[in-house]
Design a protein around this motif. Structure first.
Motif, PDB file in Angstrom:
ATOM      1  N   THR A 102       0.847  -1.209   0.000  1.00 26.30           N
ATOM      2  CA  THR A 102       0.000   0.000   0.000  1.00 26.30           C
ATOM      3  C   THR A 102       0.877   1.252   0.000  1.00 26.30           C
ATOM      4  O   THR A 102       0.412   2.334  -0.357  1.00 26.30           O
ATOM      5  CB  THR A 102      -0.892   0.086   1.258  1.00 26.30           C
ATOM      6  N   SER A 103       2.112   1.098   0.459  1.00 21.76           N
ATOM      7  CA  SER A 103       2.934   2.258   0.815  1.00 21.76           C
ATOM      8  C   SER A 103       4.398   2.012   0.502  1.00 21.76           C
ATOM      9  O   SER A 103       4.837   0.866   0.447  1.00 21.76           O
ATOM     10  CB  SER A 103       2.783   2.540   2.311  1.00 21.76           C
ATOM     11  N   VAL A 129       0.787   6.589   1.332  1.00 23.84           N
ATOM     12  CA  VAL A 129       0.072   5.531   0.602  1.00 23.84           C
ATOM     13  C   VAL A 129       0.181   5.873  -0.881  1.00 23.84           C
ATOM     14  O   VAL A 129       0.139   7.050  -1.247  1.00 23.84           O
ATOM     15  CB  VAL A 129      -1.428   5.387   0.995  1.00 23.84           C
ATOM     16  N   SER A 137      -2.946   8.868   7.252  1.00 20.47           N
ATOM     17  CA  SER A 137      -2.314   8.673   5.944  1.00 20.47           C
ATOM     18  C   SER A 137      -2.418   9.953   5.116  1.00 20.47           C
ATOM     19  O   SER A 137      -3.209  10.846   5.422  1.00 20.47           O
ATOM     20  CB  SER A 137      -2.982   7.516   5.197  1.00 20.47           C
TER      21      SER A 137
END
Ligand SMILES: [Mg+2]
Length: 226
Positions: free
Chosen positions: A13-14, A103, A139
């Protein structure tokens, strides 16, 4: 049919660099001042005591404990006490807006779309569950915690062990074949596949999909066949 998505964080995701180049150096830099300022808070005191116990220090000065903990950070030691203290420092950093968790740009929209389709979303990462919650609460795309139904860390088991994925499937009460696991690490996907989960490898640029790999492979979440 995929009813459940289980995702890794770093490299999936990141970016790996947010954790490596932002979070960890921040905790290392702030730890001495944090121990001095918060050393009398019962929660902090508890974990400092646990760290001393783990190192078999009978009567350690505060400075000795600080040196010990910084040494553990540098040695990448897996210590519950260290993790807990790092989590408290990161929490301060997020709360004061020092940084927000990275993200990749398409991730939040895909998470929300899956959720809107009725899929249940879970996280499985080596960072502690409290650190995972903080991460997604702060995030770059805002608070993503409403997307997730639960979080798993290595308390459930190592990420390269098929048994960990069986435990997660049992814990979330989903048939393994209906769970899609997303990760950037082939060995983690191998373990998940051995437990009967579906798998997709994230090859974030500049990485590219391996030729003839055993797992479906995509460059980003928009290309996931979920
Ligand atoms: Mg990863």
């Amino acid at each position: 049919m995929i009813t459940t998505i289980l995702t890794d964080i770093e490299g999936t995701t990141s970016s790996i660099s947010f954790v490596k180049d932002v979070l960890f150096p921040y905790a290392r830099e702030r730890l001495p001042a944090f121990v001095v300022t918060h050393g009398d808070d019962p929660d902090v005191q508890h974990w400092l005591h646990e760290a001393a116990k783990e190192a078999r220090l009978v009567s350690a000065s505060r400075q000795e404990i600080i040196d010990l903990l910084v040494g553990w950070i540098d040695a990448d030691r897996k210590s519950t006490a260290l993790k807990a203290l790092q989590g408290m420092i990161w929490k301060d950093g997020y709360a004061s807006g020092e940084y927000r968790a990275h993200v990749y740009p398409e991730v939040a929209a895909r998470l929300r779309a899956w959720q809107a389709e009725g899929k249940r979303l879970y996280v499985y990462s080596s960072g502690s569950v409290p650190a995972q919650r903080l991460f997604f609460a702060h995030s770059e795309a805002g608070d993503l915690t409403p997307c997730f139904s639960g979080y798993f860390d290595t308390e459930t088991g190592p990420k390269r062990d098929a048994e960990s994925y069986r435990r997660i499937a049992t814990a979330i009460d989903a048939p393994p074949a209906e769970i899609l696991f997303l990760s950037d690490i082939v060995e983690e996907l191998d373990a998940a596949a051995a437990a009967g989960l579906q798998t997709t490898l994230l090859a974030r640029a500049p990485s590219t999909c391996p030729a003839g790999g055993a797992h479906r492979c995509v460059a980003d979440f928009d290309a996931i066949d979920g």
